[in-house]
Design a protein around this motif. Structure first.
Motif, PDB file in Angstrom:
ATOM      1  N   TYR A 218      -8.126  -4.255   1.677  1.00 63.17           N
ATOM      2  CA  TYR A 218      -8.035  -2.803   1.706  1.00 63.17           C
ATOM      3  C   TYR A 218      -7.006  -2.365   2.744  1.00 63.17           C
ATOM      4  CZ  TYR A 218     -12.669  -2.986  -0.517  1.00 63.17           C
ATOM      5  OH  TYR A 218     -13.724  -3.243  -1.358  1.00 63.17           O
ATOM      6  N   CYS A 219      -6.243  -1.333   2.418  1.00 65.75           N
ATOM      7  CA  CYS A 219      -5.438  -0.706   3.448  1.00 65.75           C
ATOM      8  C   CYS A 219      -6.128   0.577   3.887  1.00 65.75           C
ATOM      9  CB  CYS A 219      -4.007  -0.445   2.996  1.00 65.75           C
ATOM     10  SG  CYS A 219      -3.790   0.870   1.803  1.00 65.75           S
ATOM     11  N   ALA A 220      -5.857   0.967   5.114  1.00 63.67           N
ATOM     12  CA  ALA A 220      -6.522   2.114   5.702  1.00 63.67           C
ATOM     13  C   ALA A 220      -5.555   2.858   6.616  1.00 63.67           C
ATOM     14  CB  ALA A 220      -7.751   1.674   6.492  1.00 63.67           C
TER      15      ALA A 220
ATOM     16  N   PRO B  64     -12.998  -0.729  11.762  1.00 58.36           N
ATOM     17  CA  PRO B  64     -12.845  -0.055  10.468  1.00 58.36           C
ATOM     18  C   PRO B  64     -13.383   1.371  10.454  1.00 58.36           C
ATOM     19  CG  PRO B  64     -14.478  -1.828  10.337  1.00 58.36           C
ATOM     20  CD  PRO B  64     -13.800  -1.948  11.652  1.00 58.36           C
TER      21      PRO B  64
ATOM     22  N   TYR C 267     -10.940   4.377  10.997  1.00 58.11           N
ATOM     23  CA  TYR C 267      -9.919   4.748  10.018  1.00 58.11           C
ATOM     24  C   TYR C 267     -10.485   5.803   9.081  1.00 58.11           C
ATOM     25  CZ  TYR C 267      -6.887   0.994  11.611  1.00 58.11           C
ATOM     26  OH  TYR C 267      -6.079   0.200  12.371  1.00 58.11           O
ATOM     27  N   HIS C 268      -9.672   6.804   8.767  1.00 58.36           N
ATOM     28  CA  HIS C 268     -10.165   7.951   8.022  1.00 58.36           C
ATOM     29  C   HIS C 268      -9.997   7.811   6.508  1.00 58.36           C
ATOM     30  CE1 HIS C 268     -10.392   9.712  11.952  1.00 58.36           C
ATOM     31  NE2 HIS C 268      -9.084   9.761  12.098  1.00 58.36           N
ATOM     32  N   TYR C 269      -8.981   7.093   6.093  1.00 56.52           N
ATOM     33  CA  TYR C 269      -8.661   7.006   4.669  1.00 56.52           C
ATOM     34  C   TYR C 269      -8.551   5.549   4.248  1.00 56.52           C
ATOM     35  CZ  TYR C 269      -7.403  11.858   5.565  1.00 56.52           C
ATOM     36  OH  TYR C 269      -7.428  13.166   5.944  1.00 56.52           O
ATOM     37  N   TRP C 270      -9.026   5.284   3.033  1.00 55.99           N
ATOM     38  CA  TRP C 270      -9.059   3.918   2.512  1.00 55.99           C
ATOM     39  C   TRP C 270      -8.552   3.873   1.092  1.00 55.99           C
ATOM     40  CZ3 TRP C 270     -10.731  -0.332   5.307  1.00 55.99           C
ATOM     41  CH2 TRP C 270     -11.303  -0.055   6.552  1.00 55.99           C
TER      42      TRP C 270
ATOM     43  N   TRP D 271      -4.903  -3.227   7.642  1.00 52.37           N
ATOM     44  CA  TRP D 271      -5.373  -4.014   6.498  1.00 52.37           C
ATOM     45  C   TRP D 271      -6.700  -4.656   6.906  1.00 52.37           C
ATOM     46  CZ3 TRP D 271      -3.573  -4.080   1.636  1.00 52.37           C
ATOM     47  CH2 TRP D 271      -2.263  -3.650   1.399  1.00 52.37           C
TER      48      TRP D 271
ATOM     49  N   ARG E 258     -16.788  -6.024   6.210  1.00 47.66           N
ATOM     50  CA  ARG E 258     -15.362  -5.778   6.126  1.00 47.66           C
ATOM     51  C   ARG E 258     -14.724  -6.164   7.455  1.00 47.66           C
ATOM     52  NH1 ARG E 258     -13.377  -0.454   3.085  1.00 47.66           N
ATOM     53  NH2 ARG E 258     -14.833  -1.440   1.641  1.00 47.66           N
TER      54      ARG E 258
ATOM     55  N   CYS F 266       0.866  -1.175   0.000  1.00 45.54           N
ATOM     56  CA  CYS F 266       0.000   0.000   0.000  1.00 45.54           C
ATOM     57  C   CYS F 266       0.902   1.224   0.000  1.00 45.54           C
ATOM     58  CB  CYS F 266      -0.909  -0.008   1.220  1.00 45.54           C
ATOM     59  SG  CYS F 266      -1.950   1.447   1.418  1.00 45.54           S
TER      60      CYS F 266
END
Length: 122
Positions: free
Chosen positions: A95-97, A106, A109-112, A36, A45, A22
């Motif tokens: 997905y990474c976050a 999940p 977390y602010h960004y994906w 992750w 998720r 990522c």
């Protein structure tokens, strides 16, 4: 603003390995916890692994502990997930976050990233 781009997914046979990466943009990467997550069709998720900003603390889901390893390179602004001994049940979009807290939740977390498909055949 942080942008995350995953890579490294693909098709692998059970027992095989894959390494997800990522790449992050933004100035706050080294202070961000990175996680992750994965989502299989029709399922929620789920948390996979997370790492603190310094890399000194890692957390794993019970289902992947001992098989997956999360790591980060703050100089390169990357976080990786080494996946060994893969099983068909590991099949999902990964997905990474990025976020401010080292957490399994999940929603904190602010960004994906956009996700990368991992398919493990039996």
């Amino acid at each position: 603003q942080v942008q995350l781009v995953e890579s490294g997914g693909g098709l692998v046979q059970a027992g095989g390995s894959l390494r997800l990466s990522c790449a992050a943009s933004g100035r706050t990467f080294s202070s961000s916890a990175m996680g992750w997550f994965r989502q299989a069709p029709g399922k929620e998720r789920d948390f996979v692994a997370a790492i603190s900003g310094s890399g000194g603390i890692t957390v794993y889901a019970a289902s992947v502990k001992g098989r997956f390893t999360i790591s980060r390179d703050n100089a390169k602004k990357t976080v990786s997930l080494q996946m060994n001994s893969l099983k068909p049940e590991d099949t999902a979009v990964y997905y990474c976050a990025a976020g401010g807290l080292l957490t399994e939740v999940p929603g904190l977390y602010h960004y994906w990233g956009q996700g990368t498909q991992v398919t493990v055949s039996s």
